[in-house]
Design a protein around this motif. Structure first.
Motif, PDB file in Angstrom:
ATOM      1  N   ALA A 287      -9.813  -4.702   1.033  1.00  0.00           N
ATOM      2  CA  ALA A 287      -8.409  -4.547   1.419  1.00  0.00           C
ATOM      3  C   ALA A 287      -8.246  -3.287   2.246  1.00  0.00           C
ATOM      4  CB  ALA A 287      -7.522  -4.482   0.183  1.00  0.00           C
ATOM      5  N   ASP A 288      -7.349  -3.368   3.209  1.00  0.00           N
ATOM      6  CA  ASP A 288      -6.954  -2.211   4.013  1.00  0.00           C
ATOM      7  C   ASP A 288      -5.533  -1.855   3.600  1.00  0.00           C
ATOM      8  OD1 ASP A 288      -9.259  -1.941   5.784  1.00  0.00           O
ATOM      9  OD2 ASP A 288      -8.640  -3.904   6.537  1.00  0.00           O
ATOM     10  N   ALA A 289      -5.350  -0.603   3.168  1.00  0.00           N
ATOM     11  CA  ALA A 289      -4.040  -0.175   2.680  1.00  0.00           C
ATOM     12  C   ALA A 289      -3.686   1.192   3.245  1.00  0.00           C
ATOM     13  CB  ALA A 289      -4.043  -0.104   1.157  1.00  0.00           C
ATOM     14  N   HIS A 290      -2.395   1.429   3.382  1.00  0.00           N
ATOM     15  CA  HIS A 290      -1.898   2.747   3.766  1.00  0.00           C
ATOM     16  C   HIS A 290      -1.690   3.536   2.478  1.00  0.00           C
ATOM     17  CE1 HIS A 290       0.219   5.751   6.145  1.00  0.00           C
ATOM     18  NE2 HIS A 290       1.029   5.863   5.098  1.00  0.00           N
TER      19      HIS A 290
ATOM     20  N   LEU B  13      -8.954   0.280  -6.222  1.00  0.00           N
ATOM     21  CA  LEU B  13      -8.326   1.346  -5.446  1.00  0.00           C
ATOM     22  C   LEU B  13      -8.269   2.642  -6.234  1.00  0.00           C
ATOM     23  CD1 LEU B  13      -7.004   1.815  -2.682  1.00  0.00           C
ATOM     24  CD2 LEU B  13      -4.809   1.239  -3.717  1.00  0.00           C
TER      25      LEU B  13
ATOM     26  N   ALA C 108       2.572  -3.951   0.600  1.00  0.00           N
ATOM     27  CA  ALA C 108       1.968  -3.477  -0.645  1.00  0.00           C
ATOM     28  C   ALA C 108       2.999  -3.463  -1.768  1.00  0.00           C
ATOM     29  CB  ALA C 108       1.385  -2.080  -0.439  1.00  0.00           C
TER      30      ALA C 108
ATOM     31  N   LEU D  13      -0.487  -4.264   3.881  1.00  0.00           N
ATOM     32  CA  LEU D  13      -1.675  -4.441   3.048  1.00  0.00           C
ATOM     33  C   LEU D  13      -2.363  -5.712   3.529  1.00  0.00           C
ATOM     34  CD1 LEU D  13      -3.354  -3.677   0.484  1.00  0.00           C
ATOM     35  CD2 LEU D  13      -1.823  -5.190  -0.792  1.00  0.00           C
TER      36      LEU D  13
ATOM     37  N   THR E 169       4.272  -0.797   2.582  1.00  0.00           N
ATOM     38  CA  THR E 169       3.465  -0.608   3.785  1.00  0.00           C
ATOM     39  C   THR E 169       2.504  -1.797   3.929  1.00  0.00           C
ATOM     40  OG1 THR E 169       1.826   0.700   2.563  1.00  0.00           O
ATOM     41  CG2 THR E 169       3.582   1.906   3.699  1.00  0.00           C
TER      42      THR E 169
ATOM     43  N   ALA F 234      -1.454   3.188  -2.743  1.00  0.00           N
ATOM     44  CA  ALA F 234      -0.913   2.459  -1.591  1.00  0.00           C
ATOM     45  C   ALA F 234       0.600   2.612  -1.610  1.00  0.00           C
ATOM     46  CB  ALA F 234      -1.313   0.999  -1.665  1.00  0.00           C
TER      47      ALA F 234
ATOM     48  N   GLU G  84      -4.014  -8.741  -7.897  1.00  0.00           N
ATOM     49  CA  GLU G  84      -3.449  -7.397  -8.024  1.00  0.00           C
ATOM     50  C   GLU G  84      -4.189  -6.502  -9.023  1.00  0.00           C
ATOM     51  OE1 GLU G  84       0.775  -5.175  -8.942  1.00  0.00           O
ATOM     52  OE2 GLU G  84       0.808  -7.200  -8.110  1.00  0.00           O
TER      53      GLU G  84
ATOM     54  N   GLU H 288      -5.119   5.682   6.293  1.00  0.00           N
ATOM     55  CA  GLU H 288      -5.529   4.297   6.080  1.00  0.00           C
ATOM     56  C   GLU H 288      -6.792   4.318   5.218  1.00  0.00           C
ATOM     57  OE1 GLU H 288      -3.508   1.847   7.058  1.00  0.00           O
ATOM     58  OE2 GLU H 288      -2.269   3.491   7.817  1.00  0.00           O
TER      59      GLU H 288
END
Length: 194
Positions: free
Chosen positions: A63-66, A128, A27, A44, A42, A38, A121, A81
């Motif tokens: 998108a999967d993000a921490h 997000l 990320a 992404l 980490t 995010a 982005e 998550e």
């Protein structure tokens, strides 16, 4: 240059043409707000489908993000998550210019295509930020911090309290200190009683 830039040279301009994109990367900075977002560096994972349309390219993805934040009540770290979806139209520069010429006030805020690239982005950041809470909490019934000692109320006993004296009575508190030491003047002459 952003790590979320997609090469669209191989996406035909014919309406309805598609391209699938899968990104597995770290990320970047700035995916979120100062409060929550995010965590930079980490994992992404972004999956999207790019579709050519009349005015540009339609991007539908997720998108999967921490996500990292601090609880606004107790300042405890929150790490979880998070899955976010986005659906954005990236305009060809000439299509955006045509909208501006027609007086469309939102034409200055649209996402633009580059000659051969598309940057995911800004779309991901917007999605997000809109999907995350403005005031993150570690849990809904978080007690917050004690206003006197700053400790987390959830970590303290239920009967935790502080003796708080009104500062307007501080002069009288000084008299109580004199009484405790035995130095009490008599009412008549001001001499100390033995």
């Amino acid at each position: 240059m952003s790590t979320l830039v997609i090469d669209i040279v191989d996406l035909p301009r014919q309406v309805g043409s598609t391209k699938a994109v899968h990104l597995d990367l770290a990320a970047p900075e700035g995916l979120g707000t100062g409060v929550i977002g995010a965590a930079p560096g980490t994992p992404l994972v972004v999956d999207a489908t790019l579709t050519s349309v009349d005015d540009g390219v339609l991007v539908r993805g997720g998108a999967d993000a921490h996500v990292h934040a601090e609880c606004v009540r107790c300042l405890r770290d929150i790490d979880e998550e998070h899955r976010v979806s986005f659906d954005e139209l990236y305009y060809l520069p000439e299509a955006a210019a045509a909208q501006r010429a027609e007086g469309d006030e939102e034409a200055d805020d649209v996402f633009l295509l580059g000659d051969t690239i598309l940057d995911l982005e800004p779309a991901l950041r917007d999605a997000l930020v809109l999907d995350l809470p403005l005031r993150p909490l570690c849990r809904e019934d978080c007690g917050g911090l004690c206003p006197h000692c700053g400790e987390r109320l959830d970590d303290l006993p239920a009967d935790h309290h502080h003796e708080v004296l009104d500062p307007r009575w501080s002069a009288l508190a000084g008299l109580l200190d004199d009484t405790a030491s035995g130095d009490v003047p008599d009412a008549a002459g001001g001499e100390e009683l033995a």
